[in-house]
Structure formats: structure tokens, C-alpha cells
Design an enzyme around this catalytic site. Sequence first.
Site, PDB file in Angstrom:
ATOM      1  N   GLU A  90      19.642 -49.221 -37.134  1.00  0.00           N
ATOM      2  CA  GLU A  90      18.333 -49.578 -36.610  1.00  0.00           C
ATOM      3  C   GLU A  90      17.692 -50.795 -37.273  1.00  0.00           C
ATOM      4  OE1 GLU A  90      16.698 -48.052 -33.984  1.00  0.00           O
ATOM      5  OE2 GLU A  90      18.616 -47.031 -33.703  1.00  0.00           O
ATOM      6  N   SER A 487       9.656  18.876 -30.074  1.00  0.00           N
ATOM      7  CA  SER A 487       9.624  19.659 -31.312  1.00  0.00           C
ATOM      8  C   SER A 487       9.713  18.818 -32.569  1.00  0.00           C
ATOM      9  CB  SER A 487      10.762  20.686 -31.303  1.00  0.00           C
ATOM     10  OG  SER A 487      10.538  21.651 -30.293  1.00  0.00           O
TER      11      SER A 487
END
Length: 834
Positions: A90, A487
Amino acid sequence: MRLLVRFLGFLFAAGTVVFLVGVAGVAGLIWHFSQDLPDYSQLQDYEPPVMTRVHAADGSLLAEYAKERRLYLPIQAVPKLVINAFLAAEDKNFYEHGGIDYTGMARAAILYAQNYGSNRRPQGASTITQQVAKNFFFTNEVSFSRKIKEALLAMRLERTYSKDKILELYLNEIYLGLGAYGIAAASLVYFDKSVNELTVAEAAYLAALPKMPGALHPVRNHDRAVERRNYVIDRLQENGWISVADADKARKSPLTVTSHPTSAHIFAGEYFAEEVRRDIFERYGEKKLYEGGLSVRTTLDPKIQLEARKTMVAGLVNYDEQQGYRGAISKLDISGDWGVKLADIKALSDISPWRMAVVLETSEQSARIGFQPGRELGGAISKQRETGIVTLDGVRWARPTYGAFKGKTPTAVSQVLQPGDVVYADPLFKDGNPVEGQYRLRQVPEVSGAMVVMDPWTGRVLAMVGGFSFDQSQFNRATQAYRQPGSSFKPIVYSAALDNGYTPSTQVIDAPIEIDQGQGGGVWRPENFSNGKYQGPTTLRNALRLSLNTVTVRLAQDIGMPLISEYARRFGVYDELPNYLSYALGAGETTALRMVTAYSMIANGGRRVKPTLIDRIQDRYGHTIYKHDARECRGCDVPDGWKNQPEPQLVDRREQVLDSMTAYQITSMLEGVVQAGTATAVKEVGKPIAGKTGTTNEAKDAWFVGFSPDIAVGIYMGYDKPRPLGRGNAATGGHLAAPIARDFLKLALADKAAIPFKVPAGIKLIRVDAKSGMRAGPGDSGRTILEAFKPGTAPPDNYSVIGVADADGNRTMVPQGVTPDAGNIMRPGTGGLY
């Protein structure tokens, strides 16, 4: 000569005027475009959107959440190789220029003039500083005004910030394709590596992406991607940043991408991860979750999670296969390339090793199947076509179903599978080993359920299974499904009784009972599962062990439903429990997580625990903003180091919701349920386990909730749209849920010592008759057990039984809300409190 001098003077004057006008014009232009430049001072405190990362208890990555997949990396943590690669691609003069590359601008201007009128996009000449200016403050608009503003802002940035700061902003902000922002995220997405692990070739490829990430896709545009990568490698070598040998090696390296998963990273952790995501969202909101860069350390134990998932899925599948084969998922035309057609059918992604397949041909002894091909990174269907064989052994379970009836066991594969059938299959095992090339027919179960595993001392959720497949349904049945516990709620009722004067030896009549529900509610006649068989006078221990409903109802009448409601609230099972006796039998609705939390409080001696999936949350700067463990640690902060001071002390101020001696009594009774009651399937674990099964009316839900000294587990099985699981014993919690708990606990406790439950100080262990609960004599040859009694209580020497007639089965109409003594609670004649 004089004329020449005058002419030259004129030219100089004119040139000076033109120069001054030009300077003035440029100055005016600069002044004009400088008037509305963005405020760049905000970059000093820049906080980009950063993904939230969620980790398991061992530090392994569980999930990531982000709108922009970004991990912010300080420039000091970026390897020199990676920095050089981006500079080479770049802006190789980045550390020399003042924000603008004049040579590059001149080159771009000449190229623009040459291409004028050709509709080609002008070539940029942006430095890294200019790209930072554009990325943060401008759009991608192609215009001279934007370029001028960009250049002006770049020069100001250079005067304000260091080169390293500008490069740090650039490397963390740029978009690099596949949803990755910044080099840290891109390194994970493309190569599943941290940046310091990147090779020269990998760093060069990432550096090639900023200009055109879409056009350099590693699969769709592979050749172009390699060409651009090699260009960056050339520039690295040309600048002397890598050796010739390293450059040659990098150019020859294949461009291989290792895709980084975006869903839950720990197999079987999807339900857990989604629950954590919802929790963070509720605590901090959407922005903090997806952009705040939080680091979340969860309570998940990956090993236990896999064991929970494995056993829960096996239990669901085993039950479902017993119900018979419902047929193929769909039909497919297998002419031509069947792979392309099969790839378009949605397959569940989280049920490995199951794989979707299509039947290609069948015979009596086997069927040839073709597996769904995978997809490459770019979404293209793989050209590989894999096949296998389903043998007769692989379909023997697949009896056809005819409504509620099942057909005969298949004697030929062709009776089950036909060409074009789309099915699931997984490897066929014999003697514990996979048979190469052979597969077993599978079927996605209709039944579902949930499992929660918890540390009972802290409330830390170690594992969570919310259903068969998260890909199939994201509904978390562990936390979102409200079901009747049946239960399995009874230990809460018995805890309330034991905490208020009863003992495990207290006797209650097990006999038919009728409840007048009043106001047109009719008469309720609760029954035991035994269908007409009753025990007569029964101790609370035996009543819980055998899960006797009539005893529980009588006990609830005696202590009162308001008290049971209060204990249900304390334990967190229900927020509010109506004062109806049926709720003592678990008729209310709650979640698996709440039930496991309640049992955890029994397991830890009665201390309140708050269930949590999160240990700690840190913000993007590493500051702890939440921690689950709120206990005070006195002496933990030692700034000057260890100097033989006393050991740190943890101050536990958690509420005592149940007396510790009561907690041990109910634990001991629940051990009896496992040893000789409804949960005997769990006895096979061979370690101290306490627990209770539950089966709701019409067997629509089957439960087991229990614990060892250091782990609690809760399981329920049922259809999402409740319907009976079957009939008789085959559809009970003891038959369906308890075996899953057994298989899980065998794995989870395999390397744990068989440590008994701790007996709290003050408890007296007295030998009593196992049936009557009365004190055993010296020469008692009957079956005796050690029973736990609190100070001030003792087993009775005899009972003064009132209303024995009821024990013979004579029904007594008892109005709702009335507390009957006669014929229901058998008070001890001696022996202290009852």
C-alpha cells in the site's frame, strides 16, 4: 538590447503576477476546502466496533458476536512481517512522507489524462494516511473535491498523530473481505490463526486484500488472488524485507484457506452460547453485545457438555426408534447428478456424525446411499461424491408405524428404503468399532427434552442441552420450556415437612383419599402409580422412595399448602404456587434449570445458589464489569506479597433457605430413592447419588433430578406439544429419564472418588426398622437402616395410631383446606417431636 531587457522584465513581472495569483488561488482553494474538514481529534479516543468473544471455563473459544468482525490489536502486538507486507502493498514510503505521496499523485494524474474519456475509474494515489482519512471521515465518492479534502486532512493527521498510531488505526479499520474488519479478525477468518502465526505467504495475501477484497476471493478468484499475493511478495523482496529464499518459498505456497467458524465453536455448545448471548443482551443492550468488545468467561465445561449432549441425544434417539420408522425425509429424483440436488436440501448441521444421504439403489441385503456433498468457501458445491452401504443390521430397528401400532421387524432392506429416499445415516458399529463403508439408518426424533448440569455449591451451569438440535430448533427447553415436574417436586414438600418438626420416620397413612374441591370442582381422588395397591402406615422415607401420591397429599394437608408454596418460592421452583393440593404432586409448571437449582440447594446444605452461565465479563480494556462470585475474600489482596500472614478467608453471606440438617435428611432419603426406589437405574453409577424421578399425568413428561456431592443434574423428556410418552412403567421417569442420568453420571464421575455425602454437625444416625421407622432393638433381626435425626428428635418406640380404620381402605370425604389428624398422620406415642 534595451528592448530585450524590457521584454524579459515584462515576462518576469507577468510570471510573478501569475505565480502570485496561482499561489493566492491555491491558498484560496485550500482555505475553501479547509473550512468544513471533519473533526479528526476524535481519533484520539477512537473505539471501533469490536466483536464480543465468549469463552468456556477452560479458556477455549465458545462463540463470537459482532456486526463487524473485528478484534482491536495495538500496533505493538502486530508482527513486523505483517506491517511490512501492508507497507509493501500500500505505501512503502509511509514512514518518510508527510501524509501525501507527490510522486504517486503525479503518476496518477498522468494516467488520468491518458485515460480521459474512456470511462475508466481513475487510479488512486492514496497513502495509508489518506486511506485512514477516507475510511473514517469520507465516502467512496470519486471526485477531485473529496481527494483534496482527503489530502488536507491527511497532512493534519500527520501533524497530530504518530506514524504508529496512524498505522494502528489503518490496520484495525480496513475491510478485508468475508466479513472481517482489521488484520486480527482477518487472520482468524481466513487462516484460523493469530497474526503472530502468519507465514510470509499468508501475510502477503492479507496485505493484498484492502484494494479489492471481493475480487481476490481465495476460491472464486483463486488465480487472481495468487497473482496479487505474489506481487506483494515481490515487493517485500525488492524492499529487502524478506530474503530471496523466503520469497521463493512463499510464491510456491498454495493459497489454502482454513475457514473459521462463525457459530458456536464448541460442538454441542449452541444452546449454552445462545443463552449467554441473551443474558448479555439483557444486561448491556445490543450495541455493547455486538460492538463493545466484551470478553466473557462462562461456566461451561466442554468435556461435561459433550458428555451431556451425547447421553441426552442417545436417550432421545433410543426412545424414538422404539416408536418405529416414520419414513424418508423427502423424495429425490436421482437421475443425473444427484449430488447437486441433494445439496439443495437443508440438513441439520449440528448432529455429527449423522449425515444426510439419498438412497441410490436397494436390495434385500443392502442399500447404496450417496452422501450430501459439502460446499467450498465460495459456496460452490464440492465435486466429490461419496457413497456407502446400509446393511440389514442398519435398518432392523425401523419397524413401520401404523398410527399407534408398529409393524414387524424388517427382514429386507428394500422393505424400509427405496431409491430416491432422503435419509440420515451414520457409521455402523459392531463390537464397539465402526465397520468400514457400512452405515446405519437414522431418524430425527420427534420427542425432545433438556438436560442441565450444575455445580451445586456455586450455581455454575457446567453443561446445558436444550434439545436434539439447535439447528432444528433454537427453543431452549432447559430454560424456556415450562413443564410439570411431577413427583420430582416432592422433595420440596418433604423438605418443608422435615424443616417443621417431622422426621424421616414419621408415619402417614397410604390409603385412598377423596378431596372435595368445592364450588363445582367435584371430587379429586389422587391415586398412586400402583393402581389400587396401598401400603397402609408408611414412613416419610418409604413414601418418598416409592413416590406415594396419597401420602404426599395427606402430608400437604397437614402442613398446609401456604407453607409448601413458601418453600417452593425459596427454592426458586415457582414464583407463586396456588394453594391447591394437586400442586404438591408437581402439577405446576417450571423449568429444568429451576429444578436443578432447587436440588443444588439441598445438595450444598441449604445455601441459596443463583444459577449462572457466566463467571466474569471484562470490557475491551480488560476491566471486570461483572463477576458471579460475590463472596468477600478477606486477605486475598496482598500487595506486598506473602509474609506468613493468615490464609485468606471467604465470607459467605448467602441466605440459608433450608436448615443444613434438614438438607442432609432429605439427601439421605433421596439416596434411598436411587438405592431401592423409583430411580434404581441410577444405582449402576456405583457412586453416592441422591435423586428423584417424576412422571406427569398421562405420562406426558418424564423427569429425573439428582446430585452427587459435587454435581447436580436434571433431565426431562417430552414432546414439544405434550402427548403421552407411552403406557405403564415404560413411560415413567424411572424408565426414560433415569437411564439417561445414569449414562451421563457414569461418564462425568468416572474419575471421581466415591465420596459420601457429608453429615452435618448435630445429626444423630440411629438404627431403625426400615419399614416402620421405629427404633431397632439390640436383637432385631429384621431389615434395619441408619436414619438421620436432628437434636431433640428420635425414632419412636411405639405409635399411638388414630383412625386405623382408614388404613383398611374406607374412604373419608375430606373438604379442601381442612387439616385432618385422624387416620392420616400417625403421631409417635414417645420419642420426642414428630
